[in-house]
Design an enzyme around this catalytic site. Sequence first.
Site, PDB file in Angstrom:
ATOM      1  N   ASP A   1       0.846  -1.187   0.000  1.00 22.06           N
ATOM      2  CA  ASP A   1       0.000   0.000   0.000  1.00 22.06           C
ATOM      3  C   ASP A   1       0.888   1.246   0.000  1.00 22.06           C
ATOM      4  OD1 ASP A   1      -3.218   0.556   0.992  1.00 22.06           O
ATOM      5  OD2 ASP A   1      -1.775   2.225   1.110  1.00 22.06           O
ATOM      6  N   ILE A   2       0.494   2.239  -0.788  1.00 23.69           N
ATOM      7  CA  ILE A   2       1.303   3.454  -0.930  1.00 23.69           C
ATOM      8  C   ILE A   2       1.284   4.302   0.347  1.00 23.69           C
ATOM      9  CG2 ILE A   2      -0.461   5.047  -1.831  1.00 23.69           C
ATOM     10  CD1 ILE A   2       1.523   5.729  -4.098  1.00 23.69           C
TER      11      ILE A   2
ATOM     12  N   HIS B   1     -10.307  -5.360  -3.492  1.00 17.96           N
ATOM     13  CA  HIS B   1      -8.991  -5.601  -2.898  1.00 17.96           C
ATOM     14  C   HIS B   1      -9.157  -5.947  -1.433  1.00 17.96           C
ATOM     15  CE1 HIS B   1      -9.909  -1.300  -2.405  1.00 17.96           C
ATOM     16  NE2 HIS B   1      -9.247  -1.365  -1.260  1.00 17.96           N
TER      17      HIS B   1
ATOM     18  N   HIS C   1      -6.829  -5.743   2.280  1.00 17.27           N
ATOM     19  CA  HIS C   1      -5.640  -5.222   2.944  1.00 17.27           C
ATOM     20  C   HIS C   1      -5.122  -6.303   3.891  1.00 17.27           C
ATOM     21  CE1 HIS C   1      -6.675  -0.808   2.214  1.00 17.27           C
ATOM     22  NE2 HIS C   1      -7.844  -1.397   2.002  1.00 17.27           N
TER      23      HIS C   1
HETATM   24  P1  AMP Z   1      -9.718   1.321   0.318  1.00 16.45           P
HETATM   25  O1  AMP Z   1     -10.062   2.475   1.199  1.00 16.45           O
HETATM   26  O2  AMP Z   1     -10.011  -0.003   0.958  1.00 16.45           O
HETATM   27  O3  AMP Z   1     -10.322   1.476  -1.058  1.00 16.45           O
HETATM   28  O4  AMP Z   1      -8.148   1.349   0.171  1.00 16.45           O
HETATM   29  C1  AMP Z   1      -7.464   1.763  -0.966  1.00 16.45           C
HETATM   30  C2  AMP Z   1      -6.000   1.735  -0.630  1.00 16.45           C
HETATM   31  O5  AMP Z   1      -5.260   1.902  -1.820  1.00 16.45           O
HETATM   32  C3  AMP Z   1      -5.544   2.842   0.334  1.00 16.45           C
HETATM   33  O6  AMP Z   1      -5.001   2.244   1.520  1.00 16.45           O
HETATM   34  C4  AMP Z   1      -4.465   3.599  -0.473  1.00 16.45           C
HETATM   35  O7  AMP Z   1      -3.385   4.001   0.311  1.00 16.45           O
HETATM   36  C5  AMP Z   1      -4.055   2.564  -1.516  1.00 16.45           C
HETATM   37  N1  AMP Z   1      -3.524   3.093  -2.761  1.00 16.45           N
HETATM   38  C6  AMP Z   1      -4.028   4.083  -3.525  1.00 16.45           C
HETATM   39  N2  AMP Z   1      -3.265   4.262  -4.614  1.00 16.45           N
HETATM   40  C7  AMP Z   1      -2.265   3.351  -4.545  1.00 16.45           C
HETATM   41  C8  AMP Z   1      -1.149   3.027  -5.374  1.00 16.45           C
HETATM   42  N3  AMP Z   1      -0.900   3.676  -6.510  1.00 16.45           N
HETATM   43  N4  AMP Z   1      -0.333   2.020  -4.982  1.00 16.45           N
HETATM   44  C9  AMP Z   1      -0.568   1.350  -3.831  1.00 16.45           C
HETATM   45  N5  AMP Z   1      -1.600   1.607  -3.021  1.00 16.45           N
HETATM   46  C10 AMP Z   1      -2.429   2.595  -3.361  1.00 16.45           C
END
Ligand code: AMP
Length: 123
Positions: A35-36, A106, A108
């Site tokens: 995760d970024i 997705h 986590h």
């Molecule tokens: P959600 O709130 O469950 O949709 O989580 C989306 C996740 O995607 C968040 O924790 C973000 O930090 C992560 N995210 C967004 N863009 C990227 C990216 N380019 N690479 C990796 N993680 C990302």
Amino acid sequence: MGYQYDDQNIFAKILRGEIPSEPLLETEHALAFEDIRPQAPTHVLVIPKGPYVCYDHFAQEATDAEIVDFTRAVGEVCRRLGLERSGWRLIANAGADAVQEVPHMHVHILAGRPLGRMLEPAG
Ligand code: AMP
């Protein structure tokens, strides 16, 4: 309920190679990457390669092969990272109340520190 998949979401762009990523694991139907904005020392996302909005969409429309592959990929990431020793948490956000930011299914994987109770009290 019918789900409309938006192929301009950021994970779709990662899957198409339009945004670079460094996969921790890639299988036939799944991809895992960090995760970024990590919220724990280990914060990995696992996504199916298919166009599913959320867990329910995936569960309804993915093939058995996709579901098996994705499920095993989650376990494989945890094993590769040695998380079985100290534990880990799996979260799938769906929709507005869960603050799902990216409309591509997705999960986590969070680990690496005591994670506390599952939810903070409502504030
Ligand atoms: P959600 O709130 O469950 O949709 O989580 C989306 C996740 O995607 C968040 O924790 C973000 O930090 C992560 N995210 C967004 N863009 C990227 C990216 N380019 N690479 C990796 N993680 C990302």
